[in-house]
Design a protein around this motif. Sequence first.
Motif, PDB file in Angstrom:
ATOM      1  N   ALA A 144       0.810  -1.218   0.000  1.00 47.06           N
ATOM      2  CA  ALA A 144       0.000   0.000   0.000  1.00 47.06           C
ATOM      3  C   ALA A 144       0.843   1.267   0.000  1.00 47.06           C
ATOM      4  O   ALA A 144       0.326   2.340  -0.340  1.00 47.06           O
ATOM      5  CB  ALA A 144      -0.937  -0.001   1.213  1.00 47.06           C
ATOM      6  N   VAL A 145       2.097   1.168   0.377  1.00 42.33           N
ATOM      7  CA  VAL A 145       2.967   2.355   0.390  1.00 42.33           C
ATOM      8  C   VAL A 145       4.069   2.222  -0.663  1.00 42.33           C
ATOM      9  O   VAL A 145       5.124   2.839  -0.537  1.00 42.33           O
ATOM     10  CB  VAL A 145       3.576   2.575   1.783  1.00 42.33           C
ATOM     11  CG1 VAL A 145       2.510   3.002   2.768  1.00 42.33           C
ATOM     12  CG2 VAL A 145       4.283   1.316   2.282  1.00 42.33           C
ATOM     13  N   THR A 146       3.832   1.396  -1.683  1.00 36.95           N
ATOM     14  CA  THR A 146       4.769   1.261  -2.798  1.00 36.95           C
ATOM     15  C   THR A 146       4.101   1.750  -4.082  1.00 36.95           C
ATOM     16  O   THR A 146       2.866   1.818  -4.156  1.00 36.95           O
ATOM     17  CB  THR A 146       5.194  -0.213  -2.975  1.00 36.95           C
ATOM     18  OG1 THR A 146       4.048  -1.000  -3.344  1.00 36.95           O
ATOM     19  CG2 THR A 146       5.794  -0.757  -1.695  1.00 36.95           C
ATOM     20  N   PRO A 147       4.879   2.072  -5.102  1.00 32.11           N
ATOM     21  CA  PRO A 147       4.262   2.527  -6.361  1.00 32.11           C
ATOM     22  C   PRO A 147       3.331   1.507  -6.985  1.00 32.11           C
ATOM     23  O   PRO A 147       2.423   1.878  -7.733  1.00 32.11           O
ATOM     24  CB  PRO A 147       5.481   2.797  -7.258  1.00 32.11           C
ATOM     25  CG  PRO A 147       6.590   3.115  -6.317  1.00 32.11           C
ATOM     26  CD  PRO A 147       6.347   2.243  -5.112  1.00 32.11           C
ATOM     27  N   LEU A 148       3.512   0.224  -6.704  1.00 30.57           N
ATOM     28  CA  LEU A 148       2.661  -0.797  -7.308  1.00 30.57           C
ATOM     29  C   LEU A 148       1.243  -0.787  -6.754  1.00 30.57           C
ATOM     30  O   LEU A 148       0.271  -0.983  -7.490  1.00 30.57           O
ATOM     31  CB  LEU A 148       3.276  -2.190  -7.107  1.00 30.57           C
ATOM     32  CG  LEU A 148       4.562  -2.498  -7.876  1.00 30.57           C
ATOM     33  CD1 LEU A 148       5.062  -3.893  -7.516  1.00 30.57           C
ATOM     34  CD2 LEU A 148       4.331  -2.394  -9.378  1.00 30.57           C
ATOM     35  N   GLY A 149       1.100  -0.585  -5.463  1.00 34.24           N
ATOM     36  CA  GLY A 149      -0.215  -0.745  -4.855  1.00 34.24           C
ATOM     37  C   GLY A 149      -0.779   0.471  -4.173  1.00 34.24           C
ATOM     38  O   GLY A 149      -1.886   0.411  -3.609  1.00 34.24           O
ATOM     39  N   ALA A 150      -0.066   1.608  -4.185  1.00 35.21           N
ATOM     40  CA  ALA A 150      -0.519   2.786  -3.436  1.00 35.21           C
ATOM     41  C   ALA A 150      -1.864   3.294  -3.940  1.00 35.21           C
ATOM     42  O   ALA A 150      -2.771   3.586  -3.142  1.00 35.21           O
ATOM     43  CB  ALA A 150       0.541   3.890  -3.518  1.00 35.21           C
ATOM     44  N   ALA A 151      -2.016   3.417  -5.246  1.00 32.36           N
ATOM     45  CA  ALA A 151      -3.265   3.955  -5.793  1.00 32.36           C
ATOM     46  C   ALA A 151      -4.445   3.042  -5.480  1.00 32.36           C
ATOM     47  O   ALA A 151      -5.547   3.521  -5.164  1.00 32.36           O
ATOM     48  CB  ALA A 151      -3.129   4.148  -7.309  1.00 32.36           C
ATOM     49  N   TRP A 152      -4.246   1.729  -5.552  1.00 32.26           N
ATOM     50  CA  TRP A 152      -5.341   0.789  -5.307  1.00 32.26           C
ATOM     51  C   TRP A 152      -5.701   0.718  -3.827  1.00 32.26           C
ATOM     52  O   TRP A 152      -6.825   0.356  -3.472  1.00 32.26           O
ATOM     53  CB  TRP A 152      -4.946  -0.594  -5.819  1.00 32.26           C
ATOM     54  CG  TRP A 152      -4.494  -0.603  -7.233  1.00 32.26           C
ATOM     55  CD1 TRP A 152      -3.221  -0.765  -7.693  1.00 32.26           C
ATOM     56  CD2 TRP A 152      -5.310  -0.410  -8.389  1.00 32.26           C
ATOM     57  NE1 TRP A 152      -3.181  -0.684  -9.055  1.00 32.26           N
ATOM     58  CE2 TRP A 152      -4.454  -0.474  -9.524  1.00 32.26           C
ATOM     59  CE3 TRP A 152      -6.673  -0.190  -8.594  1.00 32.26           C
ATOM     60  CZ2 TRP A 152      -4.925  -0.326 -10.822  1.00 32.26           C
ATOM     61  CZ3 TRP A 152      -7.133  -0.054  -9.894  1.00 32.26           C
ATOM     62  CH2 TRP A 152      -6.276  -0.120 -10.976  1.00 32.26           C
ATOM     63  N   ALA A 153      -4.749   1.057  -2.949  1.00 35.65           N
ATOM     64  CA  ALA A 153      -5.011   0.972  -1.513  1.00 35.65           C
ATOM     65  C   ALA A 153      -5.648   2.222  -0.943  1.00 35.65           C
ATOM     66  O   ALA A 153      -6.279   2.164   0.120  1.00 35.65           O
ATOM     67  CB  ALA A 153      -3.698   0.688  -0.766  1.00 35.65           C
ATOM     68  N   PHE A 154      -5.504   3.348  -1.621  1.00 36.05           N
ATOM     69  CA  PHE A 154      -5.968   4.622  -1.056  1.00 36.05           C
ATOM     70  C   PHE A 154      -7.446   4.611  -0.669  1.00 36.05           C
ATOM     71  O   PHE A 154      -7.783   4.971   0.468  1.00 36.05           O
ATOM     72  CB  PHE A 154      -5.669   5.751  -2.041  1.00 36.05           C
ATOM     73  CG  PHE A 154      -6.258   7.069  -1.659  1.00 36.05           C
ATOM     74  CD1 PHE A 154      -5.843   7.730  -0.508  1.00 36.05           C
ATOM     75  CD2 PHE A 154      -7.260   7.649  -2.433  1.00 36.05           C
ATOM     76  CE1 PHE A 154      -6.413   8.943  -0.146  1.00 36.05           C
ATOM     77  CE2 PHE A 154      -7.828   8.857  -2.082  1.00 36.05           C
ATOM     78  CZ  PHE A 154      -7.400   9.516  -0.933  1.00 36.05           C
ATOM     79  N   PRO A 155      -8.394   4.191  -1.527  1.00 33.09           N
ATOM     80  CA  PRO A 155      -9.804   4.213  -1.113  1.00 33.09           C
ATOM     81  C   PRO A 155     -10.084   3.300   0.086  1.00 33.09           C
ATOM     82  O   PRO A 155     -10.862   3.652   0.977  1.00 33.09           O
ATOM     83  CB  PRO A 155     -10.557   3.735  -2.356  1.00 33.09           C
ATOM     84  CG  PRO A 155      -9.610   3.944  -3.485  1.00 33.09           C
ATOM     85  CD  PRO A 155      -8.257   3.733  -2.920  1.00 33.09           C
ATOM     86  N   GLY A 156      -9.450   2.120   0.108  1.00 27.82           N
ATOM     87  CA  GLY A 156      -9.683   1.199   1.218  1.00 27.82           C
ATOM     88  C   GLY A 156      -9.175   1.730   2.534  1.00 27.82           C
ATOM     89  O   GLY A 156      -9.829   1.572   3.573  1.00 27.82           O
ATOM     90  N   LEU A 157      -7.999   2.365   2.509  1.00 30.33           N
ATOM     91  CA  LEU A 157      -7.467   2.933   3.751  1.00 30.33           C
ATOM     92  C   LEU A 157      -8.319   4.100   4.229  1.00 30.33           C
ATOM     93  O   LEU A 157      -8.487   4.309   5.442  1.00 30.33           O
ATOM     94  CB  LEU A 157      -6.014   3.367   3.527  1.00 30.33           C
ATOM     95  CG  LEU A 157      -5.028   2.235   3.194  1.00 30.33           C
ATOM     96  CD1 LEU A 157      -3.650   2.801   2.895  1.00 30.33           C
ATOM     97  CD2 LEU A 157      -4.952   1.234   4.353  1.00 30.33           C
ATOM     98  N   ILE A 158      -8.872   4.870   3.281  1.00 26.83           N
ATOM     99  CA  ILE A 158      -9.784   5.947   3.657  1.00 26.83           C
ATOM    100  C   ILE A 158     -11.046   5.361   4.296  1.00 26.83           C
ATOM    101  O   ILE A 158     -11.548   5.865   5.314  1.00 26.83           O
ATOM    102  CB  ILE A 158     -10.150   6.797   2.429  1.00 26.83           C
ATOM    103  CG1 ILE A 158      -8.970   7.678   2.022  1.00 26.83           C
ATOM    104  CG2 ILE A 158     -11.375   7.664   2.700  1.00 26.83           C
ATOM    105  CD1 ILE A 158      -8.674   8.808   2.987  1.00 26.83           C
TER     106      ILE A 158
END
Length: 522
Positions: free
Chosen positions: A211-225
């Motif tokens: 979630a804090v890497t370029p591979l998965g950061a964008a996909w993790a943002f809504p879930g973490l919000i």
Amino acid sequence: MAAHILRLRVALLFGALRGDRGHVTRMVIGLLVLVGGIAAASWALLSLRDAEADVVLAITVLGGSAVTLGFALAPLIGGAHDPLDPRRFTVLGLGGGRLAAVLAMVGFISIPALSLLVLAVCAAIVWSDHGAPWIASAVGAILGVATCVLLARVCMALGSLFLRHRRSRELSGLFVLVVLVVVIPVGVFLASLEWHGSVPSQLLQAASTLAVTPLGAAWAFPGLIAEGDDSAWMSLLVAVGTIVVLGAMWAWLVHRILTTTERPAPERERGGLGWFGVAPGTPGGAISGRSLMYWFRDRRYIVNVLVIPVAAAITVVPLLIAGVPPEIVALVPVPFAALFLGWLPHNDVAYDSTALWMHVATGVRGWSDRIGRLVPVLLVGLPLLAVAVPVAISLHGRWALLPALAGICLSLFLCGLGLSSIASVVAPYAVSRPGESPFQHPPRIGAGAGLSQGLVMVGSIVLSAPALWWGWIALTRDIDAAMLALWGGLAIGLVVLILGVVIGSFVFERRGGRLMEFAEST
């Protein structure tokens, strides 16, 4: 001009459906299969609307990271000609910056990008149902798709610049090997998990890391919000930063492509140069290409490589007979294999026989010879260890020990390579000649053979003693020492490897005449 390029792109998409009947039939069947796959994946995503938030987070982050990695690797492995190559649009008179921006936007008009957009919309709908603001869901979907598209454009441009005329089965094999090195450990890891009706903690930890890497950061943002996690803003920052970096790289690559002339491949290269066509056009590249040919064609090298897994497996038998628990025994063969892999090039100069005169006569620098000879064993050893370490840990059953075992193996392997770089020029000994049986012993070997072999093996173990000790502590007492074993073992191995290459290079240049005399007399 932008509208004209967009029309050209749409025309190219529909033009794929033109041609003879067989081509059109294949394209239609492929599109139907793709539509079916996208529909099934969309239904699977939408079915997560009633699932737990941690389940959705793990699936979207891991799946999104895998898709992003696929967008990066596909252009390099496939090697297809880019219909949006910037050179094709130079006649339109656009500047480098405008052309880069237009081609980046038009890159969204492709079947892979549109398919990904559908899946991203489904993921955004799921996160909106889990409490994420629709703006956050939309931003995550847009950033995820934009990252994939820009990453594909950058990798395709890199392939156009550096790999256009180096496509060969050897290079494709290297890319496939890289994919296998990633896929097999991941598959072993997933197969070892115990689900028990919920997401394993290992997957949640992997998702939080991605979630804090370029591979998965964008996909993790809504879930973490949606979960109210404070790291959501870090993921957003990483995702936006990734877009900025990829955009800058794309603009630079477009400028580089427009200001360089594409050199056509000569007709004589149509037959292929094998590894020489893949390796750089430098003395070290030439030596690495020749060494790769030896390693994959010379029976003497092949036998040495095949003996390693057998020798490592044999170490299991006496330990089991002595009553050592099987879960401990499972960890032993891989470090032995790493030790033998690092030991392999300790007499590499002797295998050249009289071909060594090429290096001495042309005045090849020592570091070119030393580094070039290490390329084959690195290409064989690193993938082998990358697959063997997760398999051994899965048999052991405790994944927290993975860093410790990786650190031990890296230390033994790299230390062996460093010491071998010195031993092969300081104390070479006679081996069977090219074309002879690998099991045939030369008339004279001398006591130096056993001394050289023993010093490399014992020296690798002694230098790796700190990593071995930290690994033992992680196994028996404190698991926190596993990370110390990883980074400590890696640091020790790299230092010994660099020093070994430097010392071996100096000795090679000073003893070139004596090495030539040795090659002629054996």
